[in-house]
Design a protein around this motif. Structure first.
Motif, PDB file in Angstrom:
ATOM      1  N   LEU A   1      38.912  18.648  63.756  1.00 54.97           N
ATOM      2  CA  LEU A   1      39.216  18.007  63.048  1.00 54.97           C
ATOM      3  C   LEU A   1      38.865  18.164  61.420  1.00 54.97           C
ATOM      4  N   LEU A   2      37.627  18.904  61.276  1.00 51.78           N
ATOM      5  CA  LEU A   2      37.164  19.313  60.109  1.00 51.78           C
ATOM      6  C   LEU A   2      38.396  20.250  59.486  1.00 51.78           C
ATOM      7  N   VAL A   3      38.817  21.073  60.178  1.00 49.34           N
ATOM      8  CA  VAL A   3      40.006  22.380  59.704  1.00 49.34           C
ATOM      9  C   VAL A   3      41.096  21.259  59.261  1.00 49.34           C
ATOM     10  N   ASP A   4      41.570  20.549  59.900  1.00 49.81           N
ATOM     11  CA  ASP A   4      42.979  19.606  59.674  1.00 49.81           C
ATOM     12  C   ASP A   4      42.392  18.743  58.701  1.00 49.81           C
ATOM     13  N   LEU A   5      41.285  18.079  58.491  1.00 48.98           N
ATOM     14  CA  LEU A   5      41.253  17.000  57.587  1.00 48.98           C
ATOM     15  C   LEU A   5      40.989  17.809  56.086  1.00 48.98           C
ATOM     16  N   ASN A   6      40.373  18.940  56.231  1.00 50.69           N
ATOM     17  CA  ASN A   6      40.092  19.715  54.947  1.00 50.69           C
ATOM     18  C   ASN A   6      41.140  20.524  54.391  1.00 50.69           C
ATOM     19  N   GLN A   7      42.253  20.695  55.369  1.00 46.79           N
ATOM     20  CA  GLN A   7      43.347  21.463  54.886  1.00 46.79           C
ATOM     21  C   GLN A   7      44.019  20.619  53.811  1.00 46.79           C
ATOM     22  N   TYR A   8      43.886  19.335  53.616  1.00 45.66           N
ATOM     23  CA  TYR A   8      44.697  18.609  52.476  1.00 45.66           C
ATOM     24  C   TYR A   8      43.799  18.119  51.370  1.00 45.66           C
ATOM     25  N   CYS A   9      42.569  17.759  51.890  1.00 46.96           N
ATOM     26  CA  CYS A   9      41.816  17.199  50.871  1.00 46.96           C
ATOM     27  C   CYS A   9      40.453  17.685  51.197  1.00 46.96           C
ATOM     28  N   PRO A  10      39.898  18.858  50.656  1.00 43.43           N
ATOM     29  CA  PRO A  10      38.634  19.268  51.257  1.00 43.43           C
ATOM     30  C   PRO A  10      37.337  18.320  50.693  1.00 43.43           C
ATOM     31  N   VAL A  11      37.100  17.135  51.448  1.00 44.44           N
ATOM     32  CA  VAL A  11      36.100  16.453  51.001  1.00 44.44           C
ATOM     33  C   VAL A  11      35.226  15.955  52.294  1.00 44.44           C
ATOM     34  N   SER A  12      35.566  16.347  53.264  1.00 47.38           N
ATOM     35  CA  SER A  12      34.607  16.091  54.706  1.00 47.38           C
ATOM     36  C   SER A  12      33.695  17.351  55.080  1.00 47.38           C
ATOM     37  N   SER A  13      32.464  16.774  55.295  1.00 42.96           N
ATOM     38  CA  SER A  13      31.565  17.831  55.933  1.00 42.96           C
ATOM     39  C   SER A  13      31.595  17.542  57.287  1.00 42.96           C
ATOM     40  N   GLN A  14      31.125  18.544  58.113  1.00 42.02           N
ATOM     41  CA  GLN A  14      30.966  18.466  59.712  1.00 42.02           C
ATOM     42  C   GLN A  14      29.876  17.210  59.830  1.00 42.02           C
ATOM     43  N   ALA A  15      28.879  16.905  58.899  1.00 42.75           N
ATOM     44  CA  ALA A  15      28.134  15.867  59.319  1.00 42.75           C
ATOM     45  C   ALA A  15      28.727  14.592  59.005  1.00 42.75           C
ATOM     46  N   THR A  16      29.786  14.285  58.196  1.00 37.02           N
ATOM     47  CA  THR A  16      30.253  13.260  57.780  1.00 37.02           C
ATOM     48  C   THR A  16      31.567  12.893  58.930  1.00 37.02           C
ATOM     49  N   ILE A  17      32.041  13.976  59.408  1.00 41.29           N
ATOM     50  CA  ILE A  17      32.883  13.814  60.777  1.00 41.29           C
ATOM     51  C   ILE A  17      32.207  13.371  61.646  1.00 41.29           C
ATOM     52  N   TYR A  18      30.965  13.915  62.174  1.00 40.51           N
ATOM     53  CA  TYR A  18      30.235  13.520  63.121  1.00 40.51           C
ATOM     54  C   TYR A  18      29.886  11.950  62.957  1.00 40.51           C
TER      55      TYR A  18
ATOM     56  N   SER B   1      31.354   9.575  61.323  1.00 41.95           N
ATOM     57  CA  SER B   1      32.569   8.912  61.617  1.00 41.95           C
ATOM     58  C   SER B   1      32.797   8.843  63.166  1.00 41.95           C
ATOM     59  N   LEU B   2      33.023   9.678  63.736  1.00 35.49           N
ATOM     60  CA  LEU B   2      33.188   9.662  65.055  1.00 35.49           C
ATOM     61  C   LEU B   2      32.423   8.805  65.812  1.00 35.49           C
ATOM     62  N   GLN B   3      31.247   8.904  65.619  1.00 39.63           N
ATOM     63  CA  GLN B   3      30.080   8.101  66.285  1.00 39.63           C
ATOM     64  C   GLN B   3      30.346   6.593  66.236  1.00 39.63           C
ATOM     65  N   ALA B   4      30.758   6.409  64.740  1.00 39.30           N
ATOM     66  CA  ALA B   4      30.884   4.891  64.512  1.00 39.30           C
ATOM     67  C   ALA B   4      32.110   4.381  64.898  1.00 39.30           C
ATOM     68  N   LEU B   5      33.251   4.948  65.301  1.00 43.76           N
ATOM     69  CA  LEU B   5      34.340   4.800  65.623  1.00 43.76           C
ATOM     70  C   LEU B   5      34.153   4.677  67.270  1.00 43.76           C
ATOM     71  N   ARG B   6      33.524   5.664  68.058  1.00 43.07           N
ATOM     72  CA  ARG B   6      33.090   5.636  69.177  1.00 43.07           C
ATOM     73  C   ARG B   6      32.107   4.389  69.469  1.00 43.07           C
ATOM     74  N   ALA B   7      31.164   3.920  68.741  1.00 40.31           N
ATOM     75  CA  ALA B   7      30.526   2.754  68.972  1.00 40.31           C
ATOM     76  C   ALA B   7      31.233   1.389  68.896  1.00 40.31           C
TER      77      ALA B   7
ATOM     78  N   PHE C   1      38.287   6.441  57.533  1.00 40.61           N
ATOM     79  CA  PHE C   1      39.914   6.137  57.820  1.00 40.61           C
ATOM     80  C   PHE C   1      40.636   7.566  58.173  1.00 40.61           C
ATOM     81  N   ALA C   2      40.392   8.557  57.378  1.00 43.14           N
ATOM     82  CA  ALA C   2      40.793   9.867  57.860  1.00 43.14           C
ATOM     83  C   ALA C   2      40.727  10.283  59.132  1.00 43.14           C
ATOM     84  N   VAL C   3      39.556  10.342  59.741  1.00 39.02           N
ATOM     85  CA  VAL C   3      39.530  10.680  61.062  1.00 39.02           C
ATOM     86  C   VAL C   3      40.087   9.976  61.974  1.00 39.02           C
TER      87      VAL C   3
END
Length: 142
Positions: A43-60, A62-68, A25-27
């Protein structure tokens, strides 16, 4: 770009058959709110600025699922750099060679490629144009 409501984002994700995880959802919400075609690192810097819960692997992932699911697209404007765009309708890009900014160009603002002029044996499926140059901000700064 106007930001869709939380309910609209959830509905869109579910309509595409995606589980609505907080990270996904956040991505997606972040991409919908911007037009700068961010990298994973941005994206990692932006998302973790407010709620540091995302890793680079999680963002990747999420992006792949959204793209697919067809909700975002990967944009390759520079060698080895993937950028992401929530505007999936056909459009072109302008890429500033000095500051790196990227702007969308409406599809109809550039001439259509004449696929009938391709050599025999080539079958085009899609295309987009990247215009490279200098943005007005960089030109004025000189």
């Amino acid at each position: 770009m106007s930001q869709p409501s939380t309910d609209a984002i959830v509905k869109t994700l579910k309509a595409k058959g995606l589980r609505v995880t907080p990270q996904r959802f956040a991505v997606y919400a972040n991409l919908l709110s911007r037009n700068d075609h961010p990298t994973v690192e941005q994206l990692l810097v932006d998302l973790n600025q407010y709620c540091p819960v995302s890793s680079q692997a999680t963002i990747y992932s999420s992006l792949q699922a959204l793209r697919a699911a067809g909700l975002i697209r990967e944009v390759l404007l520079e060698a080895g750099v993937s950028r992401y765009d929530a505007i999936v309708e056909s459009h072109h890009h302008f890429h500033c060679q000095q500051c790196g900014s990227i702007e969308d160009i409406d599809w109809d603002d550039l001439p259509v490629v004449a696929f009938d002029r391709l050599r025999s044996g080539l079958q085009a499926v899609s295309y987009e144009t990247t215009v490279r140059g200098y943005c007005d901000r960089c030109i004025q700064a000189e």
